[in-house]
Design an enzyme around this catalytic site. Structure first.
Site: not given
Ligand code: HOZ
Length: 429
Positions: A144, A239, A267
């Site tokens: 992802y 990534d 992050k």
């Molecule tokens: N897609 C995010 C984790 N892989 C989650 C993001 C969120 O809901 O804060």
């Protein structure tokens, strides 16, 4: 546990926000029940709207690596915020953060700040396309890279959680420029290289995926991808939105010894503020506007509060590298403890761990790619998630996400988590 206020808030939120949340995984769709609304957090704990306390194993999906409300970050933000929240003009703090990264990540000469991991990956592939003059991109099923159109093809994380790994709304034209390979399967990459020789701008990969649970690269896999990319004139993009500054200051590059051409961050780099970045060698990065022709911009990019937060956290991590050993030990304690307890049950299970990331899959098969990740029993996962939540433990509300440990967790927190897991396993059987 009384979570009535959260449920009421969710009802109200659903009247004004699609699905009641601003990011799909938070809606608890794949585990059922109403999401928990958080009021505040401190160290390893989050507190909900009903004042229940949870031991936090998502750390805001990675950023809160030292726990919540980490004092040096909070104080730096408090000080910075009095000088205004945005200028739309450069600041010295942007240089400090960029310099810290460039001086400590060997293959990074330049770094461009953006507002999220999604922006970072979207910008990185545009840059790769502009730099190479080619259109196609290889990505891996289950990886992802945020919600940019090019990446929502067999995507992991929330996309697969909700059963739409390939989203409607992505045009055929965009989709056909994304070529899909299997993680840990070099043959699948070679087939694409052969079928599309001279057309591929970039190969983008989570070197250690965290969006189909945590998955480990098999011996030599990343090194061979590096070789292929160099041979074929393809830019290798790591990534590192999840792994950057988390698996060690040098992220997955340092852990695996494989260097990418472009690296995307998110992050941890923002300490919980909205920050992403893409970075690489001068030769490639100078292709970005204003020096180069590839356009990318943002009013809030390099935002002074976000830069202050990121700089304070990264400097702390750099100056105290023993934090990474501590995180690893805590994660090992959790991993080994879960493994021992699961071994005493007849529950199907596989645990994958790398540094402070770990995931539990309810399958006995090795989980090495998207197909094997999907083999996990989601019914077990759902029940396990709620049994843990009821005991005050907040695990990711999806089988396709990794746990992220934070260094504020104590041994007692982890031991309590293990005792709670033991009770949960007993009820699952
Ligand atoms: N897609 C995010 C984790 N892989 C989650 C993001 C969120 O809901 O804060």
């Amino acid at each position: 546990m009384n979570t009535r206020t959260s449920s009421q808030l969710f009802k109200t939120a659903s009247q004004y926000i699609p699905g009641g949340v601003n990011s799909p995984v938070r809606a608890f769709k794949s585990v059922g029940g109403d999401p928990i609304f958080i009021k505040h957090a401190e160290g390893a704990y989050m507190y909900d709207a009903d004042d229940n306390r949870y031991i936090d194993y998502i750390a805001s999906w990675g950023p809160m690596i030292l726990g919540h409300a980490f004092r040096p970050v909070i104080e730096a933000i408090q000080e910075a915020v009095t000088r205004s929240t945005s200028f739309g003009a450069p600041t010295e703090t942007e240089i400090k953060l960029a310099q810290l990264i460039c001086e400590n990540i060997p293959n990074v000469d330049r770094v461009r700040m953006v507002n999220s991991g999604t922006e970072a990956t979207m910008s990185a592939i545009r840059l790769a396309r502009g730099f190479t003059g080619k259109d196609k991109v290889i990505k891996f099923a289950g990886c992802y890279h945020g919600h940019g159109d090019s990446f929502l093809i067999q995507a992991g994380s929330g996309a697969v959680t909700l059963g739409n790994p390939s989203s409607p709304g992505v045009t055929k034209g965009t989709a056909q420029d994304t070529l899909l390979a299997e993680y840990n399967n070099l043959e699948s990459v070679d087939k694409l290289l052969e079928a599309h020789r001279g057309e591929i701008a970039a190969l983008i990969i989570e070197p250690i995926p965290g969006n189909m649970g945590c998955i480990l690269p098999q011996d030599g896999f990343l090194k061979k991808l590096r070789e292929r990319c160099s041979q074929e004139g393809i830019l290798l993009i790591f990534d590192e939105v999840m792994t950057g500054f988390r698996l060690g200051f040098g992220g997955a590059q340092a852990v695996t010894g494989v260097e990418a051409d472009l690296i995307t961050y998110g992050k941890v780099i923002g300490a919980g503020m909205p920050v992403g970045a893409y970075a690489g060698k001068e030769e490639i990065m100078e292709y970005v506007a204003p020096n180069g022709p590839v356009y990318q911009a943002g009013t809030l990019s390099g935002n002074p509060i976000a830069m202050t937060a990121g700089y304070t956290l990264l400097k702390h991590l750099l100056e105290q590298p023993e934090i990474y050993d501590s995180l690893d030990q805590k994660c090992t304690r959790l991993h080994d403890g879960l493994k021992e307890r699961l071994a005493e049950t007849n529950l199907p299970h596989t645990l994958n761990k790398m540094g402070s990331m770990v995931s539990l899959h309810f399958t006995n098969e090795a989980v090495t790619d998207f197909t094997s990740a999907k083999a996990g029993d989601n019914e077990f996962f759902k029940r396990f998630f709620h049994l843990m939540l009821d005991q005050g433990i907040y695990f990711p509300p999806s089988a396709y996400e990794s746990l992220f440990l934070n260094d504020a967790l104590s041994e007692e927190d982890i031991d309590y988590t293990l005792a709670s897991a033991e009770k949960a396993f007993a009820q699952l059987i």
